[in-house]
Scaffold this active site. Structure first.
Site, mmCIF file in Angstrom:
data_model
loop_
_atom_site.group_PDB
_atom_site.id
_atom_site.type_symbol
_atom_site.label_atom_id
_atom_site.label_comp_id
_atom_site.label_asym_id
_atom_site.label_seq_id
_atom_site.Cartn_x
_atom_site.Cartn_y
_atom_site.Cartn_z
ATOM 1 N N ASP A 244 0.811 -1.222 0.000
ATOM 2 C CA ASP A 244 0.000 0.000 0.000
ATOM 3 C C ASP A 244 0.844 1.272 0.000
ATOM 4 O O ASP A 244 0.439 2.307 0.537
ATOM 5 C CB ASP A 244 -0.969 0.018 1.207
ATOM 6 N N LYS B 34 1.759 2.146 -5.103
ATOM 7 C CA LYS B 34 2.314 1.590 -6.359
ATOM 8 C C LYS B 34 1.394 1.881 -7.540
ATOM 9 O O LYS B 34 1.858 2.232 -8.627
ATOM 10 C CB LYS B 34 2.525 0.064 -6.212
ATOM 11 N N GLY B 35 0.066 1.710 -7.328
ATOM 12 C CA GLY B 35 -0.890 1.918 -8.423
ATOM 13 C C GLY B 35 -0.766 3.325 -8.992
ATOM 14 O O GLY B 35 -0.701 3.516 -10.208
ATOM 15 N N ASN C 40 -5.234 -10.336 -3.654
ATOM 16 C CA ASN C 40 -4.939 -9.721 -2.348
ATOM 17 C C ASN C 40 -4.486 -8.268 -2.539
ATOM 18 O O ASN C 40 -4.596 -7.455 -1.634
ATOM 19 C CB ASN C 40 -3.872 -10.521 -1.571
ATOM 20 N N GLY D 264 -4.487 -4.401 -3.860
ATOM 21 C CA GLY D 264 -5.486 -3.369 -4.155
ATOM 22 C C GLY D 264 -4.726 -2.121 -4.531
ATOM 23 O O GLY D 264 -4.130 -1.478 -3.676
ATOM 24 N N HIS D 265 -4.675 -1.812 -5.822
ATOM 25 C CA HIS D 265 -3.870 -0.694 -6.317
ATOM 26 C C HIS D 265 -4.799 0.419 -6.794
ATOM 27 O O HIS D 265 -5.586 0.219 -7.723
ATOM 28 C CB HIS D 265 -2.947 -1.159 -7.447
ATOM 29 N N THR D 266 -4.698 1.556 -6.131
ATOM 30 C CA THR D 266 -5.615 2.658 -6.426
ATOM 31 C C THR D 266 -5.023 3.611 -7.457
ATOM 32 O O THR D 266 -3.875 4.021 -7.328
ATOM 33 C CB THR D 266 -5.905 3.460 -5.136
ATOM 34 N N GLN E 285 2.047 -6.105 -3.141
ATOM 35 C CA GLN E 285 2.492 -6.182 -1.743
ATOM 36 C C GLN E 285 3.790 -5.377 -1.574
ATOM 37 O O GLN E 285 3.983 -4.405 -2.273
ATOM 38 C CB GLN E 285 2.658 -7.636 -1.281
ATOM 39 N N THR F 13 -9.599 -4.984 1.570
ATOM 40 C CA THR F 13 -10.454 -5.501 2.637
ATOM 41 C C THR F 13 -11.143 -4.398 3.436
ATOM 42 O O THR F 13 -12.031 -4.694 4.238
ATOM 43 C CB THR F 13 -9.618 -6.340 3.627
ATOM 44 N N LEU G 119 3.928 12.416 1.051
ATOM 45 C CA LEU G 119 4.630 13.429 1.842
ATOM 46 C C LEU G 119 3.619 14.416 2.442
ATOM 47 O O LEU G 119 3.768 14.866 3.573
ATOM 48 C CB LEU G 119 5.650 14.178 0.964
ATOM 49 N N SER H 282 5.573 12.209 -4.439
ATOM 50 C CA SER H 282 4.133 12.319 -4.630
ATOM 51 C C SER H 282 3.524 13.065 -3.448
ATOM 52 O O SER H 282 3.811 12.752 -2.293
ATOM 53 C CB SER H 282 3.552 10.909 -4.762
ATOM 54 N N VAL H 283 2.669 14.051 -3.760
ATOM 55 C CA VAL H 283 2.066 14.875 -2.697
ATOM 56 C C VAL H 283 0.533 14.843 -2.757
ATOM 57 O O VAL H 283 -0.139 15.733 -2.253
ATOM 58 C CB VAL H 283 2.594 16.335 -2.753
HETATM 59 P P1 GDP Z 1 -0.777 0.304 -3.550
HETATM 60 O O1 GDP Z 1 -1.366 -0.968 -3.068
HETATM 61 O O2 GDP Z 1 0.687 0.386 -3.290
HETATM 62 O O3 GDP Z 1 -1.118 0.614 -4.980
HETATM 63 O O4 GDP Z 1 -1.431 1.463 -2.670
HETATM 64 P P2 GDP Z 1 -3.006 1.615 -2.298
HETATM 65 O O5 GDP Z 1 -3.741 2.060 -3.489
HETATM 66 O O6 GDP Z 1 -3.482 0.403 -1.598
HETATM 67 O O7 GDP Z 1 -2.930 2.738 -1.181
HETATM 68 C C1 GDP Z 1 -2.365 3.983 -1.428
HETATM 69 C C2 GDP Z 1 -3.434 5.073 -1.164
HETATM 70 O O8 GDP Z 1 -2.810 6.344 -1.087
HETATM 71 C C3 GDP Z 1 -4.452 5.193 -2.270
HETATM 72 O O9 GDP Z 1 -5.684 5.566 -1.715
HETATM 73 C C4 GDP Z 1 -3.889 6.312 -3.154
HETATM 74 O O10 GDP Z 1 -4.896 6.992 -3.883
HETATM 75 C C5 GDP Z 1 -3.282 7.202 -2.112
HETATM 76 N N1 GDP Z 1 -2.095 7.970 -2.535
HETATM 77 C C6 GDP Z 1 -1.109 7.624 -3.393
HETATM 78 N N2 GDP Z 1 -0.150 8.560 -3.418
HETATM 79 C C7 GDP Z 1 -0.535 9.526 -2.556
HETATM 80 C C8 GDP Z 1 0.059 10.750 -2.117
HETATM 81 O O11 GDP Z 1 1.150 11.142 -2.499
HETATM 82 N N3 GDP Z 1 -0.653 11.474 -1.178
HETATM 83 C C9 GDP Z 1 -1.862 11.080 -0.706
HETATM 84 N N4 GDP Z 1 -2.470 11.837 0.201
HETATM 85 N N5 GDP Z 1 -2.441 9.922 -1.094
HETATM 86 C C10 GDP Z 1 -1.782 9.158 -2.003
HETATM 87 P P1 IMO Z 2 -0.885 -4.240 -2.237
HETATM 88 O O1 IMO Z 2 -0.421 -4.819 -3.549
HETATM 89 C C1 IMO Z 2 -0.944 -4.603 2.106
HETATM 90 C C2 IMO Z 2 -0.996 -8.658 3.749
HETATM 91 C C3 IMO Z 2 -2.229 -9.126 4.494
HETATM 92 C C4 IMO Z 2 -1.586 -10.068 5.490
HETATM 93 C C5 IMO Z 2 -0.469 -10.718 4.668
HETATM 94 C C6 IMO Z 2 -0.827 -12.068 4.078
HETATM 95 O O2 IMO Z 2 -2.180 -3.529 -2.321
HETATM 96 O O3 IMO Z 2 0.197 -3.439 -1.597
HETATM 97 P P2 IMO Z 2 -2.374 -12.795 2.028
HETATM 98 O O4 IMO Z 2 -3.841 -12.557 1.782
HETATM 99 O O5 IMO Z 2 -1.491 -12.253 0.974
HETATM 100 O O6 IMO Z 2 -2.070 -14.233 2.353
HETATM 101 O O7 IMO Z 2 -2.066 -11.985 3.400
HETATM 102 O O8 IMO Z 2 -0.171 -9.812 3.627
HETATM 103 N N1 IMO Z 2 -1.234 -8.161 2.376
HETATM 104 C C7 IMO Z 2 -1.169 -6.869 2.022
HETATM 105 N N2 IMO Z 2 -0.969 -5.766 2.776
HETATM 106 N N3 IMO Z 2 -1.055 -4.495 0.771
HETATM 107 C C8 IMO Z 2 -1.224 -5.597 0.000
HETATM 108 O O9 IMO Z 2 -1.207 -5.547 -1.345
HETATM 109 C C9 IMO Z 2 -1.327 -6.843 0.628
HETATM 110 N N4 IMO Z 2 -1.516 -8.106 0.175
HETATM 111 C C10 IMO Z 2 -1.438 -8.895 1.257
HETATM 112 O O10 IMO Z 2 -2.892 -8.055 5.119
HETATM 113 O O11 IMO Z 2 -0.981 -9.331 6.524
HETATM 114 MG MG MG Z 3 -2.906 -1.648 -1.818
#
Ligand code: GDP
Ligand code: IMO
Ligand code: MG
Length: 425
Positions: free
Chosen positions: A13, A16-17, A38, A40-42, A223, A300, A331, A412-413
């Site tokens: 999280d 990356k997305g 598993n 979730g890339h936003t 991940q 989740t 940041l 990224s801000v």
């Molecule tokens: P990923 O799994 O690595 O793709 O990340 P997620 O999408 O699960 O979580 C990152 C969250 O932070 C998302 O809701 C993005 O929209 C948000 N996000 C990404 N970059 C920034 C940033 O620079 N600032 C803020 N405030 N939010 C961000």
């Molecule tokens: P992205 O790609 C954050 C965590 C779960 C749990 C552990 C094992 O969005 O960054 P699993 O279902 O993979 O067997 O769970 O890994 N986990 C993540 N945490 N971001 C993810 O993906 C994750 N994918 C799995 O919460 O602790």
């Molecule tokens: Mg994620």
């Protein structure tokens, strides 16, 4: 042309997305190489917000081809939902989405087994998985009892699935968990197989032809490093190689073809699920990060645990992945904090650790050694050039890069494409 691996440097999280979407403007192929739904890339584009689980985050740019490579475990129900959802939002994946014939399939029984195994754990051993069946699917792969996307093209598929499904039912019954109707599952998957057929190709050949043709290829890690099956906080990890090395085995592109590694790292730390987290905060600063950063899981919806930046983790991730550049995110979430802490080492039972200890029982007891820096106490949200940042913000980012041995490529801000300062990428 370039072949770049982008991966998470912390516990997932990291954003990356968003960074994939920014970087895909001039990219030909975006490749997922491990993990499954598993992830979730936003990605925020204009007023639309997309959360991608299996489909690479390049899908929102028309110029890209998107590959789900052999290292991924594919939940067919989930990928179909994603394809249908994207179409509703005006994104047609036809001719732009390819799934490896070697990728493993996640079946509903993998999810049932995931849940049953977690339910059977004590509070101490529970992993806090996403319950997406990831562990059981990779276990079947290693056990050589998995079925692959290519098996969907085989007329023996119903027979093969029947024998696997019956075995899974026995295992579920043995664990005292609910079993399922094997014939209904087969009927459902025969239908899904028809739907998936047009997407299944030999992505190893496709990608290696792209390498020879000098196309721009971006590998999208899921991940993060600390969830890697080898290098993470085992056993509180996921079941795949989340680090840059996984891009080669997970796609069939040879390691020497990879030119660059970009690590995505948050300007603080979060984790979702169980397991050690030395800089975790339980005070107002932690609540502030969670609220301002909207730290809820994209898959989740669980609240993410929040803490200060951990440079021990950052340096370890930089080393294992061979990070050339950081894409540092969020940041802006630190804008209102007067003082920022950075963890530079751990202490446990009189021993000082400057790298991550492999034993989670030790890591759990580690106390962070902090250095402090002043915050900037003003908004960075509308900053578009690095030079416009307050000096204290520049100093903080520079210190994080110094402590973690990599250069700053992107800062990224904010969640949108426009809230991105491109420094060296
Ligand atoms: P990923 O799994 O690595 O793709 O990340 P997620 O999408 O699960 O979580 C990152 C969250 O932070 C998302 O809701 C993005 O929209 C948000 N996000 C990404 N970059 C920034 C940033 O620079 N600032 C803020 N405030 N939010 C961000
Ligand atoms: P992205 O790609 C954050 C965590 C779960 C749990 C552990 C094992 O969005 O960054 P699993 O279902 O993979 O067997 O769970 O890994 N986990 C993540 N945490 N971001 C993810 O993906 C994750 N994918 C799995 O919460 O602790
Ligand atoms: Mg994620």
């Amino acid at each position: 042309m370039s072949t770049t691996v982008l991966m998470g440097a912390q516990w997932g999280d990291e954003g990356k997305g968003k960074i994939i979407d920014v970087l895909t403007e001039n990219v030909d192929f975006v490749v997922r190489y491990q993990g499954g739904s598993n992830a979730g890339h936003t990605v925020e584009v204009g007023d639309q917000k997309f959360v991608l689980h299996l489909i690479p985050s390049g899908i929102l740019r028309e110029n890209t081809k998107n590959i789900v490579a052999n290292g991924v475990v594919v939940n067919l129900i989930s990928i179909k939902e994603e394809i249908d959802g994207l179409l509703k939002d005006g994104v047609d994946v036809t001719g732009r989405l390819f799934v490896s014939d070697r990728a493993q399939i996640v079946f509903p029984y993998h999810q049932l087994l995931d849940a049953a195994k977690e339910a059977a754990c004590s509070a101490e051993t529970k992993i806090g998985t996403t319950k997406r069946g990831i562990g059981p699917a990779y276990a079947d792969k290693a056990f050589r009892t998995g079925l692959r996307m290519g098996d969907l093209l085989d007329q023996n598929f119903p027979r093969l699935l029947k024998s696997r499904a019956e075995a899974a039912n026995k295992e579920l019954a043995f664990m005292g968990a609910e079993t399922f109707d094997v014939d209904a599952l087969i009927a459902q998957f025969v239908e899904l197989a028809e739907f998936m057929k047009p997407f299944i190709v030999d992505t190893v050949v496709m990608l290696n032809e792209a390498v020879v043709a000098k196309k721009n290829i971006l590998f999208e890690g899921a991940q993060g490093t600390m969830l890697d099956i080898e290098f993470g906080t085992y056993p509180f990890v996921t079941s795949s190689s989340t680090t840059s090395g996984g891009a080669a085995t997970g796609s069939g592109v040879a390691p020497h073809c990879i030119d660059k590694v970009v690590g995505v790292i948050k300007a603080y730390t979060t984790r979702v699920g169980e397991g050690p987290f030395p800089t975790e905060l339980f005070d107002d600063a932690g609540k502030h990060l969670a609220e301002v950063g909207s730290e809820f899981g994209a898959t989740t919806g669980r609240p993410r645990r929040c803490g200060w930046f951990d440079a021990v983790v950052g340096k370890y991730a930089s080393m294992i992945n061979g990070v050339d550049y950081w894409a540092m995110t969020k940041l802006d979430v630190l804008d209102e904090l007067e003082t920022l802490k950075i963890c530079v080492a751990y202490e446990c039972d009189g021993v000082t650790y400057t790298s991550v200890p492999s034993n989670v029982r030790i890591l759990e007891k580690c106390k962070p050694v902090y250095e402090e820096m002043p915050g900037w106490c003003c908004s960075t949200k509308d900053v578009t050039e690095y030079d416009q940042l307050p000096d204290a913000a520049k100093a903080y980012v520079a210190r994080l890069c110094e402590l973690t041995d990599a250069k700053l490529g992107i800062l990224s801000v904010g969640p949108k494409r426009s809230s991105t300062l491109r420094i060296a990428l």
